[in-house]
Structure formats: structure tokens, C-alpha cells
Design a protein around this motif. Structure first.
Motif: not given
Length: 239
Positions: A180-203
């Protein structure tokens, strides 16, 4: 860093742990064994509600990354709802207790943008992080309450807790699905999910924080301004 990842063999963990393991020392606690174990990752099978076990595994760790969730089978059934609340509320509460006992001062919780109600419209704009969550379905409510567990932990223990509101995270090879368009528009790739977690480690040093994490880099449906400003994170794979 040294990370205790609870739920590291689940859906998100299966494609995030291999990426995180390239830069961090990972110890995983899960109810099940991994289908494809990652070389160098220290896997343990057990119950996240076992405070003594969590405390033992969290010894010497820099952060607790909590990505456990309830099952997807029989979605909407009373038993499935119960299991989601059990994991996201009592399970998270007890896991944090164990980690804090071991001296861990930083927690990352993989929440969800499902903490907000989904309108019937295919395309709409999500509220930003300043708006209190309002979901009433069992999954969104369980995630909402999980965030409150984290907020409470910062007040009780003086730790840092970072909640990442993920949006349809999926393996890189499957992103983005033609849904569905709304799911496709906000879906997140695995590498971006991992990089977000990595960024949060430094917060650190800021107590309780929440961030929208999505592949919607153009802001069609949600603002990622807070994650850009405070985490230095933005998706590289943009829908």
C-alpha cells in the motif's frame, strides 16, 4: 561498544545484528536460537523476564538494545495481544531492571510509529515527536506503554533511554516492498534501521528521547527533523 541485544534473533534482529556486529561486540538473548548465526556474536537462549539472567548477560555491557516483540500469528487474538503486552511492558520493565543491576546506563528500545492512530486515508502526515501518542489498537498501545516503561526508568534509575519509532523495517533485499502507498512511503531499509540504532548508541546524557525513524527522507508523511538534528541520522535509502 559492547551491546546486549534482547530479541536479536527476531525479524528486525535478523538483519540488524549482522550490521551492528561489524562495529560492535554483540551478545544476544532470545527465546529461540538464530536461524543464521552471525560469526563473532555471543548467543544465549532464555527468558527476557529472568532478571538474574539479564543481569548476568548485561555485565560489562555499554548498552541494552531491546527489540523483542510479540508474535505475528493469530494477529488480533486475545492471546497474541497478551503476549505483546507481556513483552513490551512487563518484559521490558524486568529486562531494564536486570541491565541496570549490572551497571548498564543506556537503553535503546525499538518502538514503532504505530504508537499513533492510522487514519483510513492512504496518504496522510504523521504527528511529530512533540505530539503524545494516541494509538488504541493492541500493538500500538503495547508500544506506547513500552515507551512509558523507558521514560519511567530514566526517572527511577537516572539512565538514558532512547526510543526509536521504526516504520516497516525490512531486509535490504526486500526494500521497498510494493505494498500500500503509505507503507511503501515510510518503509525503512535494513541498513538504515541499523544505522539509526548505531546513532542512538551515541545519544547519552539526555535522559528520555523518542525519534521517528523512516525511509521517508523527503518528508512526505513524517518529519525526520529531530533525528537529523539530535542523532545526526537520515536515511540513505529514500522512498
Amino acid at each position: 561498544m559492547r551491546l546486549l541485544v534482547i530479541g536479536g534473533c527476531g525479524h528486525v534482529g535478523s538483519f540488524v545484528v549482522p550490521v551492528l556486529a561489524r562495529a560492535h561486540e554483540i551478545r544476544v538473548l532470545d527465546l529461540t536460537e538464530p536461524d543464521n548465526p552471525v560469526s563473532g556474536v555471543d548467543y544465549h537462549t532464555g527468558d527476557l523476564r529472568d532478571v538474574d539472567l539479564v543481569a548476568s548477560l548485561a555485565s560489562g555491557m555499554d548498552s541494552l538494545v531491546f527489540m523483542a516483540k510479540g508474535p505475528t500469528r493469530d494477529w488480533g487474538s486475545p492471546e497474541t495481544a497478551y503476549q505483546h503486552f507481556d513483552v513490551s511492558v512487563s518484559g521490558l520493565y524486568l529486562a531494564v531492571k536486570g541491565a541496570v543491576r549490572a551497571g548498564v546506563r543506556h537503553v535503546i528500545y525499538t518502538s514503532s510509529m504505530s504508537v499513533y492512530r492510522y487514519p483510513d486515508a492512504e496518504i496522510f502526515t504523521f504527528p511529530d515527536e512533540s505530539v503524545p501518542p494516541d494509538a488504541t489498537d493492541f500493538y500500538g498501545l503495547a508500544k506506547r506503554l513500552g515507551e512509558e516503561v523507558c521514560r519511567t526508568a530514566t526517572a527511577e534509575h537516572g539512565i538514558d533511554a532512547v526510543c526509536l519509532r521504526l516504520c516497516f523495517p525490512m531486509p535490504d533485499e526486500e526494500w521497498p516492498r510494493n505494498e500500500r502507498p503509505r507503507q511503501r512511503a515510510i518503509s525503512t531499509s535494513g541498513r538504515d534501521t541499523a544505522s539509526a540504532i548505531d546513532a542512538a548508541l551515541h545519544r547519552r546524557g539526555h535522559g528520555f528521547d523518542v525519534y521517528a525513524i523512516s525511509g521517508d527522507g523527503t518528508g512526505k508523511m513524517m518529519s525526520l527533523a529531530k533525528a537529523r538534528r539530535e542523532l545526526g541520522w537520515a536515511p540513505q535509502d529514500v522512498t
